[in-house]
Design an enzyme around this catalytic site. Structure first.
Site, PDB file in Angstrom:
ATOM      1  N   TYR A 136      -8.597   3.459   5.802  1.00 54.97           N
ATOM      2  CA  TYR A 136      -8.074   4.074   4.586  1.00 54.97           C
ATOM      3  C   TYR A 136      -8.900   5.327   4.313  1.00 54.97           C
ATOM      4  O   TYR A 136     -10.069   5.242   3.932  1.00 54.97           O
ATOM      5  CB  TYR A 136      -8.175   3.074   3.439  1.00 54.97           C
ATOM      6  CG  TYR A 136      -7.563   3.486   2.120  1.00 54.97           C
ATOM      7  CD1 TYR A 136      -6.979   4.730   1.923  1.00 54.97           C
ATOM      8  CD2 TYR A 136      -7.565   2.595   1.050  1.00 54.97           C
ATOM      9  CE1 TYR A 136      -6.426   5.087   0.719  1.00 54.97           C
ATOM     10  CE2 TYR A 136      -7.012   2.936  -0.171  1.00 54.97           C
ATOM     11  CZ  TYR A 136      -6.452   4.180  -0.342  1.00 54.97           C
ATOM     12  OH  TYR A 136      -5.907   4.530  -1.559  1.00 54.97           O
ATOM     13  N   LYS A 164      -4.470   5.160   6.931  1.00 55.85           N
ATOM     14  CA  LYS A 164      -3.741   5.386   5.687  1.00 55.85           C
ATOM     15  C   LYS A 164      -4.183   6.753   5.194  1.00 55.85           C
ATOM     16  O   LYS A 164      -5.312   6.933   4.721  1.00 55.85           O
ATOM     17  CB  LYS A 164      -4.044   4.306   4.645  1.00 55.85           C
ATOM     18  CG  LYS A 164      -3.301   4.522   3.324  1.00 55.85           C
ATOM     19  CD  LYS A 164      -3.675   3.462   2.293  1.00 55.85           C
ATOM     20  CE  LYS A 164      -3.014   3.770   0.950  1.00 55.85           C
ATOM     21  NZ  LYS A 164      -3.448   2.822  -0.109  1.00 55.85           N
ATOM     22  N   VAL A 206       2.368   3.422   3.030  1.00 58.01           N
ATOM     23  CA  VAL A 206       1.718   2.391   2.218  1.00 58.01           C
ATOM     24  C   VAL A 206       2.035   2.735   0.772  1.00 58.01           C
ATOM     25  O   VAL A 206       1.520   3.712   0.232  1.00 58.01           O
ATOM     26  CB  VAL A 206       0.198   2.339   2.454  1.00 58.01           C
ATOM     27  CG1 VAL A 206      -0.443   1.308   1.523  1.00 58.01           C
ATOM     28  CG2 VAL A 206      -0.105   1.991   3.904  1.00 58.01           C
TER      29      VAL A 206
END
Length: 301
Positions: A136, A164, A206
Site C-alpha cells: 500500500y 495499491k 481498491v
C-alpha cells in the site's frame, strides 16, 4: 488460494452492534451484496475497517467469518498496519493461519522510516509468509513513499505481487508500467481518481464507496475494461460527490452513513470515532440523499 490482483476489491467496513461488539449479521449482509455485484476480492482491516481499534480475536473472527461467507468465490485479503516489524510478522502469520488468501501491507506505523528501514520491513514480512502481498503506497497520508527503485528490489521476493497506488499522481501508473510491465500489478487506491487510474492501465480498484454502492462501482470497472468509456463516465460523474466522502478524515463515518442509506450497513463506529454531528452530518446526508435519489441505471454488462 491462487488469484489475480485485479477487479474491484472493497476495503470493507467492520460492522458493530449497539453494544460495541462485532455485528456479524449485518457484516454478512454487506459481504453478500459485494459478492452479488461481482467484486474480485474482500479486503479486511484497512482504515475503513477500523483495524486500529480491533483486538487480535476480533481480527481472527472477521477473517474466519469472511472466508466462510465467500466460500472460495473470491480471495480474502487482510491488511497489515503495525508499529513494529515483529508485530507485522505476527499479524501476517495470524492472517495466514486464519485462512486469508493475501495481504495488503502498509509501511511501519507512527515512525517515518528511511527507505532502507522500509525495505527491510517489507522484506522481513515477505520472507515470513507464503501469502501474496500488495504494498500500500500512500505517501500523502502515511508520509512514506515506496519508490520505483524500492519496488525493483522488493520484486525479487516472489510473493510481492501488487501495489495499491495512492500517491495521487496518475502519471505514476505509467511509470510503473514502463518500468515493470505486468510484473507489478496496479490497483488504484483513491476513489476520486479511480476511473482515471483504470484508463491509464490500472488492473483494479481498491474501493471505499463500494461498501454502500457495489453495483455502480463494479459497473464502472467493467465498462472501462470493455472500452465503454462514455457509459462509465456517466456513472462516474454521478458518483463523484459520493466518492469525495472517502477523501476525508471522517471517511468511516461518511461511508457507514451511506451504507445505512442503501440498506447494507449501520452507523455504529468504535470510539474514539463517533457518529457525525450537526452541520457536517447534514452536509454528508444531503450528498448521500441526492446520490440515492439520482442513482443511475446500470447498463447491461
Amino acid at each position: 488460494m491462487s488469484f489475480e490482483w485485479k477487479g474491484v476489491m472493497p476495503a470493507v467496513t467492520t460492522k458493530f452492534t449497539n453494544e460495541d461488539t462485532l455485528d456479524l449479521e449485518m457484516f454478512a449482509t454487506n459481504i453478500n451484496a459485494q459478492l452479488d455485484a461481482g467484486v474480485s476480492g474482500i479486503i479486511l482491516g484497512g482504515t475503513l475497517g477500523e483495524a486500529s481499534t480491533l483486538d487480535e480475536d476480533e481480527k481472527r473472527i472477521l477473517i474466519e467469518h469472511t472466508v466462510d461467507l465467500v466460500q472460495g468465490k473470491v480471495p480474502v485479503v487482510m491488511n497489515i498496519a503495525e508499529q513494529s516489524t515483529k508485530g507485522a510478522i505476527k499479524a501476517a502469520e495470524n492472517a495466514e493461519r486464519y485462512g486469508a488468501s493475501g495481504l495488503m501491507m502498509l509501511p511501519p506505523m507512527r515512525y517515518k522510516s528511511t527507505d532502507y528501514e522500509t525495505m527491510a520491513y517489507f522484506e522481513a514480512v515477505a520472507k515470513s509468509t507464503t501469502l501474496p502481498i500488495m504494498v500500500y503506497n500512500n505517501p500523502v497520508d502515511y508520509k512514506i513513499e515506496v519508490t520505483l527503485d524500492m519496488f525493483e528490489q522488493l520484486l525479487k521476493h516472489d510473493n510481492i505481487k501488487a501495489v495499491k497506488e495512492s500517491t495521487r499522481d496518475i502519471t505514476n501508473i505509467t511509470r510503473i508500467r514502463n518500468t515493470f510491465g505486468d510484473r507489478l500489478k496496479v490497483l488504484g487506491g483513491v476513489d476520486t481518481l479511480a476511473m482515471e487510474s483504470l484508463l491509464m492501465g490500472a488492473d483494479g480498484w481498491v474501493a471505499g464507496l463500494v461498501c454502500a454502492f457495489p453495483k455502480e462501482t463494479v459497473a464502472i470497472y467493467k465498462l472501462v475494461k470493455a472500452g465503454r468509456v462514455a457509459e462509465a463516465t456517466e456513472i462516474y460523474r454521478w458518483f463523484m460527490p459520493l466518492l469525495e466522502l472517502d477523501i476525508n478524515p471522517q471517511l468511516v463515518q461518511n461511508i457507514k452513513l451511506a451504507e445505512v442509506a442503501t440498506g447494507i450497513g449501520t452507523e455504529n463506529v468504535r470510539a474514539p470515532r463517533l457518529p457525525l454531528q450537526g452541520k457536517e452530518r447534514k452536509r454528508v446526508l444531503s450528498i448521500i440523499d441526492e446520490g440515492v435519489k439520482t442513482r443511475p441505471q446500470i447498463p447491461s454488462l
